[in-house]
Design a protein around this motif. Sequence first.
Motif, PDB file in Angstrom:
ATOM      1  N   VAL A 188      -9.783  -7.983  38.121  1.00 37.35           N
ATOM      2  CA  VAL A 188      -9.676  -8.658  37.165  1.00 37.35           C
ATOM      3  C   VAL A 188      -9.160  -9.748  38.963  1.00 37.35           C
ATOM      4  CG1 VAL A 188      -9.073 -10.310  36.186  1.00 37.35           C
ATOM      5  CG2 VAL A 188      -8.784  -8.527  35.046  1.00 37.35           C
ATOM      6  N   ALA A 189     -10.837  -9.910  39.329  1.00 42.30           N
ATOM      7  CA  ALA A 189     -10.255 -11.078  40.815  1.00 42.30           C
ATOM      8  C   ALA A 189     -10.296 -13.139  40.068  1.00 42.30           C
ATOM      9  CB  ALA A 189     -11.334 -10.970  41.388  1.00 42.30           C
ATOM     10  N   GLY A 204     -11.409  -9.231  45.715  1.00 46.75           N
ATOM     11  CA  GLY A 204     -11.262  -8.233  44.299  1.00 46.75           C
ATOM     12  C   GLY A 204     -12.813  -7.513  44.427  1.00 46.75           C
ATOM     13  N   LYS A 205     -13.672  -7.771  44.760  1.00 50.91           N
ATOM     14  CA  LYS A 205     -15.524  -7.162  44.608  1.00 50.91           C
ATOM     15  C   LYS A 205     -15.270  -5.856  45.652  1.00 50.91           C
ATOM     16  CE  LYS A 205     -19.109 -10.719  43.926  1.00 50.91           C
ATOM     17  NZ  LYS A 205     -19.570 -11.193  44.790  1.00 50.91           N
ATOM     18  N   PRO A 253     -15.329  -1.548  37.862  1.00 47.70           N
ATOM     19  CA  PRO A 253     -15.704  -2.615  37.276  1.00 47.70           C
ATOM     20  C   PRO A 253     -14.973  -3.617  37.397  1.00 47.70           C
ATOM     21  CG  PRO A 253     -15.283  -1.801  35.434  1.00 47.70           C
ATOM     22  CD  PRO A 253     -15.412  -0.776  36.667  1.00 47.70           C
ATOM     23  N   VAL A 254     -15.809  -5.715  37.619  1.00 52.82           N
ATOM     24  CA  VAL A 254     -15.056  -6.373  38.485  1.00 52.82           C
ATOM     25  C   VAL A 254     -15.281  -7.688  37.013  1.00 52.82           C
ATOM     26  CG1 VAL A 254     -14.969  -8.451  40.086  1.00 52.82           C
ATOM     27  CG2 VAL A 254     -15.437  -5.966  40.839  1.00 52.82           C
ATOM     28  N   VAL A 255     -14.480  -8.309  36.804  1.00 48.21           N
ATOM     29  CA  VAL A 255     -14.432  -9.168  36.124  1.00 48.21           C
ATOM     30  C   VAL A 255     -14.354 -10.629  37.271  1.00 48.21           C
ATOM     31  CG1 VAL A 255     -13.217 -11.195  34.208  1.00 48.21           C
ATOM     32  CG2 VAL A 255     -13.627  -8.424  34.185  1.00 48.21           C
ATOM     33  N   ARG A 292     -24.123  -2.747  43.286  1.00 47.98           N
ATOM     34  CA  ARG A 292     -22.665  -2.715  42.110  1.00 47.98           C
ATOM     35  C   ARG A 292     -21.877  -3.624  42.264  1.00 47.98           C
ATOM     36  NH1 ARG A 292     -22.409   2.788  44.777  1.00 47.98           N
ATOM     37  NH2 ARG A 292     -20.985   3.776  43.013  1.00 47.98           N
ATOM     38  N   LEU A 293     -22.277  -4.088  43.027  1.00 45.22           N
ATOM     39  CA  LEU A 293     -20.236  -5.725  43.701  1.00 45.22           C
ATOM     40  C   LEU A 293     -21.199  -6.749  42.344  1.00 45.22           C
ATOM     41  CD1 LEU A 293     -19.752  -5.873  46.509  1.00 45.22           C
ATOM     42  CD2 LEU A 293     -18.618  -4.570  44.873  1.00 45.22           C
TER      43      LEU A 293
END
Length: 368
Positions: free
Chosen positions: A93-94, A104-105, A131-133, A166-167
């Motif tokens: 979670v960024a 974060g990514k 996975p990134v939020v 994917r980022l």
Amino acid sequence: MQEFNYYMPTKVFWGPECLKKQGNAIRSIGKRALVVTGKRSARASGVLDDITGTLGGAGVHFAVFDDIEPNPSIATARRAGKAARSFGADMIVAAGGGSPLDAGKAAAVMAANDREDDDLFAGRYAGPVLPVVAVPTTAGTGSEVTPYSILTDPAMKTKRNLKSDRLFPVLAFLDSRYTDSLPPEVTAHTAVDALTHAVEGFLSTRSTPVADTLALRSMELLGVELPKLRSGAPDRDGRENLLFASLLAGYVIAQTGTTVLHAMGYHLTFFHGVEHGRANGLLLAPYLRHVRNGQPERVRSVLASLGCEDVAELESMLGVLLKRDVILTEREAGEYSLIASQAAGAASTDPRPDADDVRSMYNAILRA
Ligand code: NAP
Ligand code: FE
């Protein structure tokens, strides 16, 4: 109409408290989150409390990595990636400006791909990407909807782009209240960054009909909001318009990338400490004068959507918002011009600038 493709996998939530309402959506993508933020502003803006409260309420375990500096280095992103690995994180979670979002990514890649820099930047890694939020607290980079992570590389003395589909963050939460704590100069610099994304995307050789539509609306909003920044902090509507314009401009560069303007700005940031948005803004007028040589109609459309008569009017509006204190030596201007004219962004600039063209863009503003 020209051929084009369009890809935008990020699920975006917009509005006050949108994050707090979506604990279930967050839990559906992971059970252990590394929260990646900057040193101070995540607390000042209230975003960190909202994130930890929401994760706790949804039963998601979390640890906080709050050590991301502006224009984050590859080494910092690696430390965040290592922290994610040790914590056993299955998502990132960024939260913060573009710097924590980008770090974060990168950490999402580095957590499961402990590879050399060159392998990472060339996309030579086979492990999963977490996975990134993304939760932005500046209105500028649009990183919450782009496939890019821009990292500072001290060895190569510039910024590098870790780029991969994917980022794209899986979820993004845009709540303009998180931008209320921005100091006036950061508000201005980041808004100008968004402006350059919209303008560069529109003038890029990679522009598309969808990106153009988004860019024009973004420029219209910024044409109204930027001049208002001279007379104080934006009100609620102003903050919303700036964040929305930044989101639209992020959608634009996700399709088109940036151009030589960003490539030129990176040198002012790396060698002279100029903030990212201000670096681009200082060079915007000479860039438009260069592009006008090949695309007079398109540059006229840019100025019309901003509500400016000519480049000089835009230049004086930006002059009030951006401090001009950069002094370059002849040698520096020469070196930066050579590098920027070979950057990927130069190839998508129309007309394509050679080193002399880039040199005159630097000279026009920085040596005046
Ligand atoms: P930033 O470097 O993230 O933050 C600049 C400063 O603003 C920091 O001191 C930060 O404090 C502070 N700040 C952030 N949010 C705040 C808030 N709500 N209240 C008070 N202070 C706040 O700035 P940025 O312009 O958003 O991001 C720039 C970076 O993004 C650059 O590295 C640039 O290359 C990159 N970028 C990425 C993309 C992309 O698509 N990925 C696009 C354009 C630019 P803290 O340090 O305490 O957090
Ligand atoms: Fe930018």
